[in-house]
Design a protein around this motif. Structure first.
Motif, mmCIF file in Angstrom:
data_model
loop_
_atom_site.group_PDB
_atom_site.id
_atom_site.type_symbol
_atom_site.label_atom_id
_atom_site.label_comp_id
_atom_site.label_asym_id
_atom_site.label_seq_id
_atom_site.Cartn_x
_atom_site.Cartn_y
_atom_site.Cartn_z
ATOM 1 N N THR A 8 0.787 -1.099 -0.370
ATOM 2 C CA THR A 8 -0.362 0.497 -0.091
ATOM 3 C C THR A 8 1.195 1.343 0.517
ATOM 4 O OG1 THR A 8 -1.710 -1.497 0.946
ATOM 5 C CG2 THR A 8 -1.900 1.290 1.023
ATOM 6 N N LEU A 9 2.366 0.971 0.647
ATOM 7 C CA LEU A 9 2.810 2.529 0.593
ATOM 8 C C LEU A 9 3.468 3.218 -0.479
ATOM 9 C CD1 LEU A 9 4.762 2.315 3.649
ATOM 10 C CD2 LEU A 9 3.591 3.927 3.333
ATOM 11 N N ILE A 19 -4.591 2.067 -11.485
ATOM 12 C CA ILE A 19 -3.694 1.746 -10.810
ATOM 13 C C ILE A 19 -4.089 1.717 -9.232
ATOM 14 C CG2 ILE A 19 -1.488 1.652 -10.193
ATOM 15 C CD1 ILE A 19 -0.372 2.981 -12.411
ATOM 16 N N ILE A 20 -4.917 2.537 -9.023
ATOM 17 C CA ILE A 20 -4.891 2.287 -7.753
ATOM 18 C C ILE A 20 -6.452 1.247 -7.446
ATOM 19 C CG2 ILE A 20 -5.721 2.782 -5.586
ATOM 20 C CD1 ILE A 20 -3.738 5.884 -5.824
ATOM 21 N N SER A 21 -6.849 1.192 -8.259
ATOM 22 C CA SER A 21 -8.553 0.482 -8.610
ATOM 23 C C SER A 21 -7.753 -0.769 -8.292
ATOM 24 C CB SER A 21 -9.384 1.283 -10.042
ATOM 25 O OG SER A 21 -9.735 2.222 -9.837
ATOM 26 N N PHE A 75 -7.778 8.347 -0.234
ATOM 27 C CA PHE A 75 -8.506 6.920 0.397
ATOM 28 C C PHE A 75 -7.789 5.462 0.372
ATOM 29 C CE2 PHE A 75 -12.355 7.894 -3.159
ATOM 30 C CZ PHE A 75 -12.409 8.647 -2.179
ATOM 31 N N ILE A 76 -6.294 6.372 -0.092
ATOM 32 C CA ILE A 76 -5.256 5.298 0.224
ATOM 33 C C ILE A 76 -4.819 5.618 1.708
ATOM 34 C CG2 ILE A 76 -2.919 4.868 -0.272
ATOM 35 C CD1 ILE A 76 -3.952 3.513 -2.349
ATOM 36 N N LEU A 82 -7.323 2.164 8.076
ATOM 37 C CA LEU A 82 -7.703 1.079 8.733
ATOM 38 C C LEU A 82 -6.500 -0.427 8.432
ATOM 39 C CD1 LEU A 82 -10.111 1.513 6.366
ATOM 40 C CD2 LEU A 82 -10.808 1.610 8.980
ATOM 41 N N GLN A 83 -5.712 -0.949 7.690
ATOM 42 C CA GLN A 83 -4.857 -1.992 7.886
ATOM 43 C C GLN A 83 -4.483 -1.967 9.122
ATOM 44 O OE1 GLN A 83 -2.456 -3.293 4.335
ATOM 45 N NE2 GLN A 83 -3.115 -1.710 3.722
ATOM 46 N N PHE A 84 -3.737 -0.404 9.321
ATOM 47 C CA PHE A 84 -2.778 -0.343 10.101
ATOM 48 C C PHE A 84 -3.878 -0.892 11.369
ATOM 49 C CE2 PHE A 84 1.102 1.044 11.430
ATOM 50 C CZ PHE A 84 1.572 1.624 13.149
ATOM 51 N N CYS A 85 -5.052 -0.254 11.791
ATOM 52 C CA CYS A 85 -5.508 -0.908 12.607
ATOM 53 C C CYS A 85 -5.890 -1.730 12.534
ATOM 54 C CB CYS A 85 -7.245 0.583 12.777
ATOM 55 S SG CYS A 85 -8.340 0.746 13.789
ATOM 56 N N PHE A 86 -6.827 -2.243 12.317
ATOM 57 C CA PHE A 86 -6.931 -4.117 12.156
ATOM 58 C C PHE A 86 -5.998 -4.562 12.318
ATOM 59 C CE2 PHE A 86 -10.550 -1.685 9.510
ATOM 60 C CZ PHE A 86 -11.707 -2.355 10.596
ATOM 61 N N PHE A 87 -4.578 -4.365 11.983
ATOM 62 C CA PHE A 87 -3.432 -5.542 11.870
ATOM 63 C C PHE A 87 -3.141 -5.341 13.323
ATOM 64 C CE2 PHE A 87 -3.972 -6.630 7.341
ATOM 65 C CZ PHE A 87 -4.996 -7.906 7.217
ATOM 66 N N SER A 88 -2.420 -4.258 13.693
ATOM 67 C CA SER A 88 -2.620 -3.747 14.975
ATOM 68 C C SER A 88 -2.271 -4.853 15.805
ATOM 69 C CB SER A 88 -2.502 -2.353 15.811
ATOM 70 O OG SER A 88 -3.912 -2.082 15.901
ATOM 71 N N LYS A 89 -1.363 -5.078 16.947
ATOM 72 C CA LYS A 89 -1.657 -6.065 17.903
ATOM 73 C C LYS A 89 -1.451 -5.605 19.702
ATOM 74 C CE LYS A 89 -1.273 -9.628 15.535
ATOM 75 N NZ LYS A 89 -2.646 -10.983 15.553
ATOM 76 N N SER A 90 -0.610 -4.299 19.215
ATOM 77 C CA SER A 90 -0.353 -3.516 20.508
ATOM 78 C C SER A 90 -1.828 -2.257 20.797
ATOM 79 C CB SER A 90 1.196 -2.696 20.313
ATOM 80 O OG SER A 90 1.009 -1.630 21.023
ATOM 81 N N LEU A 91 -2.111 -2.594 21.773
ATOM 82 C CA LEU A 91 -3.085 -1.978 21.860
ATOM 83 C C LEU A 91 -3.391 -0.102 21.798
ATOM 84 C CD1 LEU A 91 -5.437 -2.522 25.457
ATOM 85 C CD2 LEU A 91 -5.775 -2.800 23.051
#
Length: 416
Positions: A8-9, A19-21, A75-76, A82-91
């Protein structure tokens, strides 16, 4: 899923809409190959797949004249947060990404909103989400330093008040109708489709750390949430603004999700996941079809938007499909979600039967009210409108298809 975040980066370098689509389509296919996970990882992956799907629909819904570089960057940035939020293990990382995801919505609201009131709506959004989630940061600090937490209602609210605002729960909901009314179509789509689900995901995540604390102090929240859902269902019948009505209906559905999650039963978790995914697709589709209708009539009033069954029959078809899904008509994914949530609430306390039945009855009636008053009757506009083009019908179909096909395999909602 570190590879998804790194990929994504790299997409930020291009910032090209096509391209992004294509990149998001490949990411969705890659996510399908990882559906063999179990437990919390599966929950995170399902929420990421919902985010990818709805951001794709957002990109398709943007008109050619509005396709600016800064908008695709937002959008990106939203997808990355959202990826960072859903995949983060630390609070603490979860808290940072949880707050970071508000920024793209705020900028979309300020830059592409409809009316000057969008400044006030953005101020509401910022104040509610930041102020109420600040106690969660203090709670994370206490957990990191192993403070002895007292098992009382105040401690419970410290940890989940930010999530209750995001869902939102009745009493914490005042920012949502204002933000929806002022946001553009794609802003409302991501707000109802994914951003509201961050609250439910946050409650599930915090139960891994403080399950016993929440369980012992959740009774008042469950009762208050159900009663608030009944009250807001009645409020829906007094709305003349179609967008406001759909926004309030989102809060009603989320009141069931809050109650089902706080019962701490397995069927409550399965029902909450089914409802969050089904509502994400259904509510996004409703805002989408309302946006396409608004582009023709230039009004959201229920008194002006009448008689579309005679003028644009294809418009009435899509309104019927999404309104019927909104009242959990089979084979919509909302149906198993509502059944499992009600069973979870009744298993917690049989005395909630009357409130639960009353809530479901009213939530069905306002969906019928929404469809009948907006599609039947005599039109106040004495001229014809252009029919939905292929792009608009494709966007609505891609909302409706997964919403009604996912019921064929509910094993995705099982996290064993």
């Amino acid at each position: 899923m570190l590879e998804m975040m790194i990929m994504t980066l790299f997409m930020v370098v291009y910032l090209d809409w096509l391209i992004i689509s294509n990149f998001l389509v490949l990411m969705f296919l890659y996510s399908i190959l990882n559906l063999n996970k179990i437990g919390p990882d599966l929950l995170s992956l399902i929420m990421i797949m919902l985010s990818i799907w709805l951001i794709l629909m957002m990109i398709l819904s943007v008109d050619e004249l509005e396709k600016k570089t800064f908008l695709i960057f937002l959008f990106i940035f939203m997808f990355y947060s959202l990826q960072f939020c859903f995949f983060s293990k630390s609070l603490i990382y979860f808290y940072i990404s949880f707050e970071m995801s508000v920024l793209p919505i705020l900028l979309i609201l300020f830059g592409w909103g409809y009316q000057p009131d969008r400044i006030e709506a953005g101020f509401y959004l910022l104040c509610y989400t930041v102020i109420f989630s600040l106690p969660f940061l203090v709670g994370v600090y206490f957990l990191d330093f192993d403070f002895q937490l007292k098992s009382n209602f105040i401690t419970t609210m410290v940890f989940i008040s930010g999530f209750l605002v995001k869902l939102p729960m009745f009493g914490f909901h005042l920012w949502l109708p204002r933000a929806h009314v002022e946001a553009p179509v794609y802003g409302s789509m991501i707000l109802a489709g994914v951003m509201l689900k961050l609250g439910g995901y946050g409650i599930v995540k915090i139960t891994f750390f403080l399950g016993d604390l929440l369980l012992s102090n959740s009774s008042m929240l469950i009762i208050f949430s159900i009663m608030g859902g009944v009250y807001l269902s009645a409020i829906c019948f007094t709305q003349s603004d179609l967008k406001m009505l759909i926004a309030y209906s989102s809060i009603v559905h989320m009141s069931l999700v809050i109650s089902g999650l706080l019962t701490f039963k397995e069927i409550g978790l399965m029902g909450a996941m089914s409802m969050m995914i089904g509502h994400g697709l259904c509510s996004s589709g409703l805002f989408c079809v309302l946006g396409f209708t608004y582009n023709r009539s230039h009004s959201r009033s229920i008194y002006i938007n009448k008689g579309y069954m005679k003028i644009i029959p294809i418009c009435s078809l899509w309104w019927f499909l999404f309104c019927s899904s909104n009242l959990s008509f089979p084979p919509c994914l909302n149906l198993p979600g509502e059944i499992l949530l009600l069973l979870s609430i009744l298993g917690w306390s049989l005395e909630m039967l009357i409130l639960g039945v009353f809530l479901n009855f009213l939530s069905s009636m306002y969906s019928i009210y929404l469809y009948s008053f907006s599609q039947h009757g005599l039109s106040t506009q004495f001229f014809s409108f252009p029919v939905f083009n292929l792009r608009e019908s494709f966007i609505l179909f891609m909302h409706w298809l997964p919403l009604n096909m996912l019921i064929l395999d509910l094993s995705l909602m099982s996290f064993n």
